[in-house]
Design a protein around this motif. Structure first.
Motif, PDB file in Angstrom:
ATOM      1  N   GLY A 146     113.989  36.205  54.287  1.00  0.00           N
ATOM      2  CA  GLY A 146     115.163  35.512  54.803  1.00  0.00           C
ATOM      3  C   GLY A 146     115.812  34.707  53.700  1.00  0.00           C
ATOM      4  O   GLY A 146     115.119  34.109  52.861  1.00  0.00           O
ATOM      5  N   GLY A 147     117.131  34.687  53.662  1.00  0.00           N
ATOM      6  CA  GLY A 147     117.833  33.850  52.699  1.00  0.00           C
ATOM      7  C   GLY A 147     117.666  34.251  51.250  1.00  0.00           C
ATOM      8  O   GLY A 147     117.846  33.437  50.345  1.00  0.00           O
ATOM      9  N   LEU A 148     117.327  35.521  51.006  1.00  0.00           N
ATOM     10  CA  LEU A 148     117.211  36.001  49.623  1.00  0.00           C
ATOM     11  C   LEU A 148     117.530  37.485  49.569  1.00  0.00           C
ATOM     12  O   LEU A 148     116.887  38.281  50.249  1.00  0.00           O
ATOM     13  CB  LEU A 148     115.808  35.758  49.075  1.00  0.00           C
ATOM     14  CG  LEU A 148     115.618  36.112  47.584  1.00  0.00           C
ATOM     15  CD1 LEU A 148     116.467  35.206  46.699  1.00  0.00           C
ATOM     16  CD2 LEU A 148     114.153  36.015  47.181  1.00  0.00           C
ATOM     17  N   GLY A 149     118.535  37.820  48.767  1.00  0.00           N
ATOM     18  CA  GLY A 149     118.892  39.207  48.540  1.00  0.00           C
ATOM     19  C   GLY A 149     118.637  39.576  47.091  1.00  0.00           C
ATOM     20  O   GLY A 149     117.541  39.361  46.564  1.00  0.00           O
TER      21      GLY A 149
ATOM     22  N   ILE B 176     124.118  31.701  48.158  1.00  0.00           N
ATOM     23  CA  ILE B 176     122.994  31.513  47.247  1.00  0.00           C
ATOM     24  C   ILE B 176     122.163  32.779  47.115  1.00  0.00           C
ATOM     25  O   ILE B 176     121.740  33.154  46.021  1.00  0.00           O
ATOM     26  CB  ILE B 176     122.110  30.336  47.724  1.00  0.00           C
ATOM     27  CG1 ILE B 176     122.890  29.015  47.610  1.00  0.00           C
ATOM     28  CG2 ILE B 176     120.812  30.270  46.941  1.00  0.00           C
ATOM     29  CD1 ILE B 176     122.143  27.810  48.156  1.00  0.00           C
ATOM     30  N   ALA B 177     121.919  33.477  48.232  1.00  0.00           N
ATOM     31  CA  ALA B 177     120.922  34.544  48.289  1.00  0.00           C
ATOM     32  C   ALA B 177     121.243  35.762  47.441  1.00  0.00           C
ATOM     33  O   ALA B 177     120.342  36.408  46.906  1.00  0.00           O
ATOM     34  CB  ALA B 177     120.730  34.987  49.744  1.00  0.00           C
ATOM     35  N   GLY B 178     122.502  36.112  47.321  1.00  0.00           N
ATOM     36  CA  GLY B 178     122.877  37.385  46.713  1.00  0.00           C
ATOM     37  C   GLY B 178     122.855  38.497  47.745  1.00  0.00           C
ATOM     38  O   GLY B 178     122.337  38.334  48.858  1.00  0.00           O
ATOM     39  N   SER B 179     123.403  39.647  47.399  1.00  0.00           N
ATOM     40  CA  SER B 179     123.586  40.745  48.339  1.00  0.00           C
ATOM     41  C   SER B 179     122.254  41.277  48.879  1.00  0.00           C
ATOM     42  O   SER B 179     121.400  41.736  48.107  1.00  0.00           O
ATOM     43  CB  SER B 179     124.333  41.890  47.664  1.00  0.00           C
ATOM     44  OG  SER B 179     124.262  43.064  48.451  1.00  0.00           O
ATOM     45  N   PRO B 180     122.061  41.270  50.212  1.00  0.00           N
ATOM     46  CA  PRO B 180     120.852  41.890  50.763  1.00  0.00           C
ATOM     47  C   PRO B 180     120.885  43.408  50.641  1.00  0.00           C
ATOM     48  O   PRO B 180     119.851  44.052  50.496  1.00  0.00           O
ATOM     49  CB  PRO B 180     120.860  41.428  52.223  1.00  0.00           C
ATOM     50  CG  PRO B 180     122.301  41.162  52.539  1.00  0.00           C
ATOM     51  CD  PRO B 180     122.890  40.646  51.251  1.00  0.00           C
ATOM     52  N   GLN B 181     122.090  43.973  50.699  1.00  0.00           N
ATOM     53  CA  GLN B 181     122.216  45.430  50.578  1.00  0.00           C
ATOM     54  C   GLN B 181     121.781  45.912  49.197  1.00  0.00           C
ATOM     55  O   GLN B 181     121.098  46.941  49.074  1.00  0.00           O
ATOM     56  CB  GLN B 181     123.660  45.862  50.854  1.00  0.00           C
ATOM     57  CG  GLN B 181     124.111  45.680  52.291  1.00  0.00           C
ATOM     58  CD  GLN B 181     124.626  44.282  52.599  1.00  0.00           C
ATOM     59  OE1 GLN B 181     124.679  43.414  51.721  1.00  0.00           O
ATOM     60  NE2 GLN B 181     125.018  44.050  53.838  1.00  0.00           N
ATOM     61  N   ASP B 182     122.149  45.165  48.164  1.00  0.00           N
ATOM     62  CA  ASP B 182     121.761  45.559  46.808  1.00  0.00           C
ATOM     63  C   ASP B 182     120.249  45.477  46.616  1.00  0.00           C
ATOM     64  O   ASP B 182     119.661  46.311  45.919  1.00  0.00           O
ATOM     65  CB  ASP B 182     122.468  44.685  45.778  1.00  0.00           C
ATOM     66  CG  ASP B 182     123.961  44.990  45.684  1.00  0.00           C
ATOM     67  OD1 ASP B 182     124.403  45.977  46.307  1.00  0.00           O
ATOM     68  OD2 ASP B 182     124.676  44.230  44.993  1.00  0.00           O
TER      69      ASP B 182
ATOM     70  N   SER C 262     114.023  32.037  51.575  1.00  0.00           N
ATOM     71  CA  SER C 262     114.546  31.538  50.308  1.00  0.00           C
ATOM     72  C   SER C 262     113.442  31.541  49.250  1.00  0.00           C
ATOM     73  O   SER C 262     112.933  32.613  48.915  1.00  0.00           O
ATOM     74  CB  SER C 262     115.154  30.146  50.517  1.00  0.00           C
ATOM     75  OG  SER C 262     115.923  29.751  49.418  1.00  0.00           O
ATOM     76  N   MET C 263     113.030  30.395  48.726  1.00  0.00           N
ATOM     77  CA  MET C 263     111.932  30.392  47.759  1.00  0.00           C
ATOM     78  C   MET C 263     110.697  31.053  48.347  1.00  0.00           C
ATOM     79  O   MET C 263     109.953  31.748  47.641  1.00  0.00           O
ATOM     80  CB  MET C 263     111.606  28.962  47.323  1.00  0.00           C
ATOM     81  CG  MET C 263     110.467  28.862  46.307  1.00  0.00           C
ATOM     82  SD  MET C 263     109.947  27.156  45.975  1.00  0.00           S
ATOM     83  CE  MET C 263     109.049  26.802  47.499  1.00  0.00           C
TER      84      MET C 263
ATOM     85  N   LEU D  89     112.176  43.788  56.143  1.00  0.00           N
ATOM     86  CA  LEU D  89     113.435  43.369  56.747  1.00  0.00           C
ATOM     87  C   LEU D  89     114.020  42.260  55.884  1.00  0.00           C
ATOM     88  O   LEU D  89     113.315  41.294  55.555  1.00  0.00           O
ATOM     89  CB  LEU D  89     113.215  42.860  58.168  1.00  0.00           C
ATOM     90  CG  LEU D  89     114.459  42.309  58.887  1.00  0.00           C
ATOM     91  CD1 LEU D  89     115.447  43.439  59.191  1.00  0.00           C
ATOM     92  CD2 LEU D  89     114.065  41.579  60.167  1.00  0.00           C
ATOM     93  N   ILE D  90     115.294  42.401  55.518  1.00  0.00           N
ATOM     94  CA  ILE D  90     115.973  41.403  54.692  1.00  0.00           C
ATOM     95  C   ILE D  90     117.108  40.799  55.509  1.00  0.00           C
ATOM     96  O   ILE D  90     118.064  41.498  55.871  1.00  0.00           O
ATOM     97  CB  ILE D  90     116.538  42.030  53.409  1.00  0.00           C
ATOM     98  CG1 ILE D  90     115.434  42.743  52.619  1.00  0.00           C
ATOM     99  CG2 ILE D  90     117.209  40.962  52.540  1.00  0.00           C
ATOM    100  CD1 ILE D  90     115.956  43.602  51.478  1.00  0.00           C
TER     101      ILE D  90
END
Length: 252
Positions: free
Chosen positions: A124-127, A207-213, A101-102, A198-199
């Protein structure tokens, strides 16, 4: 826990495992700590058991580190410089950064600024929230400054206020942190982060938003979807641990 000094602050850290092993540095999330994100969920034990040297620290404003209440202290560039300062303090030449995340946002800023020092990344936890933001965080700052949880109506604000109360955090320091630590990298800056990455994001993470994007912007990134986990529960997921360990071994 030991402490090191950087930017006039005393920051708490741990250093576990074989000193000659590859280093994984762990950066925890907002309102959390290295104990809550990394020690109690078993990450330190799992990574040292796999032969890695594990270094983690409490961000400024968190855990057992100093807690300034000036929002300027929490610019991501400053928080990223804490990671570099710890690596220098421990005479670590290169390391993998694993942030949640942060902590993932701070890891991205550190990877962009110091690519020769941080040679692999795990977010982790952020896209795509790294670039587009992760929503309106002003209600969270207000929730942290409220007299009590009963005074908070905003749903996300209540979630983070309850978490901060549970971890007995310094709420004023966290409110200052959330005002500046959410700064974003541009798509062009993210495209220059070419370390193997690695995402991992939960399929129920809102919260994170798309990891693929996010991965699509990066030249050397892959995605792991953490099934049926939200933002709070993804960090300790067993399947995520297995994916991280596989990624580390594949890129050693």
């Amino acid at each position: 826990m030991d402490h090191f000094t950087h930017d006039g602050l005393q920051l708490a850290y741990i250093d576990e495992g074989d000193r000659g092993a590859p280093v994984v540095m762990l950066l925890h999330g907002f309102a959390s700590s290295m104990r809550v994100n990394w020690i109690d969920p078993g990450w330190v034990m799992a990574l040292t058991r796999e032969g890695y040297r594990v270094v983690a620290f409490d961000h400024r404003g968190h855990g057992r580190s100093d807690k300034p209440t000036d929002a300027a202290a929490y610019a991501p560039e400053k928080m990223a410089s804490d990671a570099l300062a710890l690596a220098d303090h421990l005479q670590i030449g290169t390391a993998t950064l694993f942030g949640y995340s942060m902590g993932a946002r701070v890891s991205a800023f550190a990877a962009f600024a110091y690519p020769g020092r941080f040679t692999r990344l795990i977010f982790g936890g952020l896209g795509i929230g790294l670039v587009k933001g992760v929503g309106d965080w002003d209600p969270i700052a207000a929730a942290l400054r409220a007299p009590s949880l009963d005074d908070v109506a905003d749903e996300r604000g209540r979630m983070f206020r309850a978490f901060a109360d549970k971890t007995k955090s310094d709420r004023l320091a966290l409110a200052a942190c959330i005002e500046t630590s959410r700064d974003e990298l541009t798509p062009d800056e993210v495209a220059k982060i070419n370390q193997p990455t690695l995402i991992g994001v939960g399929t129920r993470d809102e919260i994170a938003g798309s990891p693929q994007d996010l991965a699509a912007l990066m030249p050397n990134a892959r995605v792991f979807q953490i099934e049926n986990r939200d933002h709070m529960l993804s960090v300790g997921d067993r399947s995520f641990k297995a994916a991280v360990i596989d990624f580390l071994h594949e890129t050693d």
